[in-house]
Design an enzyme around this catalytic site. Structure first.
Site, PDB file in Angstrom:
ATOM      1  N   LYS A   1      41.618  47.841  36.763  1.00  0.00           N
ATOM      2  CA  LYS A   1      40.605  46.851  37.122  1.00  0.00           C
ATOM      3  C   LYS A   1      39.185  47.282  36.754  1.00  0.00           C
ATOM      4  CE  LYS A   1      39.237  47.590  41.897  1.00  0.00           C
ATOM      5  NZ  LYS A   1      39.048  46.917  43.173  1.00  0.00           N
ATOM      6  N   ASP A   2      38.983  48.557  36.462  1.00  0.00           N
ATOM      7  CA  ASP A   2      37.649  49.023  36.068  1.00  0.00           C
ATOM      8  C   ASP A   2      37.421  48.932  34.567  1.00  0.00           C
ATOM      9  OD1 ASP A   2      37.088  49.584  38.691  1.00  0.00           O
ATOM     10  OD2 ASP A   2      37.628  51.692  38.547  1.00  0.00           O
TER      11      ASP A   2
ATOM     12  N   ARG B   1      33.370  38.926  43.777  1.00  0.00           N
ATOM     13  CA  ARG B   1      34.708  38.370  44.040  1.00  0.00           C
ATOM     14  C   ARG B   1      35.061  38.455  45.524  1.00  0.00           C
ATOM     15  NH1 ARG B   1      39.489  40.752  45.023  1.00  0.00           N
ATOM     16  NH2 ARG B   1      38.630  42.821  44.661  1.00  0.00           N
ATOM     17  N   ARG B   2      34.845  39.629  46.103  1.00  0.00           N
ATOM     18  CA  ARG B   2      35.162  39.789  47.524  1.00  0.00           C
ATOM     19  C   ARG B   2      34.176  39.013  48.387  1.00  0.00           C
ATOM     20  NH1 ARG B   2      36.192  46.151  46.548  1.00  0.00           N
ATOM     21  NH2 ARG B   2      38.461  46.090  46.277  1.00  0.00           N
TER      22      ARG B   2
ATOM     23  N   ARG C   1      27.817  50.627  47.256  1.00  0.00           N
ATOM     24  CA  ARG C   1      28.246  51.296  46.023  1.00  0.00           C
ATOM     25  C   ARG C   1      28.684  52.714  46.353  1.00  0.00           C
ATOM     26  NH1 ARG C   1      26.429  51.262  40.945  1.00  0.00           N
ATOM     27  NH2 ARG C   1      28.155  52.719  40.904  1.00  0.00           N
TER      28      ARG C   1
ATOM     29  N   ARG D   1      31.441  55.409  50.406  1.00  0.00           N
ATOM     30  CA  ARG D   1      31.375  54.123  51.101  1.00  0.00           C
ATOM     31  C   ARG D   1      31.845  54.272  52.549  1.00  0.00           C
ATOM     32  NH1 ARG D   1      33.890  49.809  46.730  1.00  0.00           N
ATOM     33  NH2 ARG D   1      33.058  50.864  44.908  1.00  0.00           N
TER      34      ARG D   1
ATOM     35  N   CYS E   1      31.645  40.887  34.602  1.00  0.00           N
ATOM     36  CA  CYS E   1      31.404  41.971  35.556  1.00  0.00           C
ATOM     37  C   CYS E   1      30.514  41.465  36.682  1.00  0.00           C
ATOM     38  CB  CYS E   1      30.775  43.164  34.871  1.00  0.00           C
ATOM     39  SG  CYS E   1      29.207  42.801  34.108  1.00  0.00           S
TER      40      CYS E   1
END
Ligand SMILES: NCc1[nH]cc(CCC(=O)O)c1CC(=O)O
Length: 295
Positions: A81-82, A127-128, A145, A151, A236
């Site tokens: 996903k990155d 997205r979240r 971040r 986090r 992105c």
């Protein structure tokens, strides 16, 4: 004896993931000598701005791509996903792992058992954020971040009511016990490639050493999900989400993007698994159509 140098980011999660790929290679051929080369990427160094402000996903792979091209490493291991949607044609994706849990998960601060309505839910992606609005109406959402441990430290320091993180990353880090609630993939549609590890290698070189790592279901799903996101503009900074599953010969792909006003638009397509990329493109075109109708 064959010797392969494996490139990875140096975060704890990235190194664990690279080792999973190395284990799969050793399982097939214990004679292969593997050496891990972990490096810091620009994306790991700049932590005070959200990704879309500093140039997006490419920042996590530029240094790894360079190391592949100059022969410093022989293949690189990434969270699928990155990866940017458009890759250097000299560095194709050579393998996809079996998919781990694709879901996102809610994590509360240590010793806290409910959401504090006064503090934001921290999440790193639009997205979240878009999908959280519907799940927790009125709850503030703020960017966060840093790698997963950073986090979690910010969360435990009291800066956030909760975090949303990928279950796969937490499980790989041995932090599954921090998960309070799993979001179903319908409640929170995952990012393209979430839960899958991808190996990138130099074009024209055999990657037969990957055959115990390679998973055809993941490959078909990842290609469909990535084609969908690519057709929508690589996003992105866009909140694009995509999640595919396969059953027998049928692939089901669900996708999301948002209208200019920020409203999410979802749609689902089914078709032959061998046509994943075409299905991704067709679903994206349907969503583009809906997005304009709703604008
Ligand atoms: N962007 C960071 C990132 N990249 C991949 C994962 C999780 C592991 C995966 O999806 O395979 C994470 C952490 C997260 O989003 O919580």
């Amino acid at each position: 004896m064959k010797h392969l140098k494996v490139g990875s980011r140096e975060s704890r999660l990235a190194v664990i993931q690279a080792k999973l790929a190395m284990d799969a290679i050793r399982e097939l051929d214990p004679e292969i000598e593997l050496e891990l080369v972990a490096m810091k990427t620009t994306g790991d160094k700049i932590l005070d701005r959200t990704l879309d402000k500093i140039g997006g996903k490419g920042l996590f792979v530029r240094e790894l791509d360079a190391a592949l091209l100059n022969g410093m490493v022989d293949f690189t291991v990434h969270s699928c996903k990155d990866l940017p949607m458009d890759l250097d044609p000299r560095l194709p994706l050579a393998g996809f792992s079996k998919r781990a849990d694709p879901r996102d998960a809610l994590v509360l601060p240590n010793g806290v058992y409910e959401l504090d309505p006064a503090k934001p839910i921290g999440c790193a992606s639009a997205r979240r954020a878009v999908q959280l609005k519907k799940l927790f109406p009125g709850q503030p959402v703020a960017p966060v971040r840093g790698n997963v441990q950073t986090r979690l430290q910010k969360l435990d320091d009291g800066q956030y009511a909760a975090l949303v993180l990928a279950a796969a990353g937490l499980v790989r880090l041995g932090l599954e016990d921090r998960i309070t609630r799993y979001f179903s993939t319908d409640e929170m549609l995952p990012a393209a490639g979430q839960g899958i590890l991808a190996v990138q290698a130099r074009t024209g070189e055999s990657a037969s050493y990957l055959s115990a790592f390679f998973d055809q279901d993941s490959a078909d799903c990842a290609l469909a999900e990535r084609a969908f996101v690519r057709r929508l503009g690589g996003g992105c900074s866009s909140p694009t989400a995509a999640y595919a599953t396969v059953q027998g010969e049928t692939l089901t792909l669900r996708g999301m993007d948002v209208t200019a006003k920020g409203a999410p638009v979802f749609d689902t397509i089914l078709g032959p698994r061998s046509q994943g990329e075409a299905l991704g493109i067709e679903l994206a075109e349907r969503i583009l159509q809906k997005r304009t109708e709703d604008a």
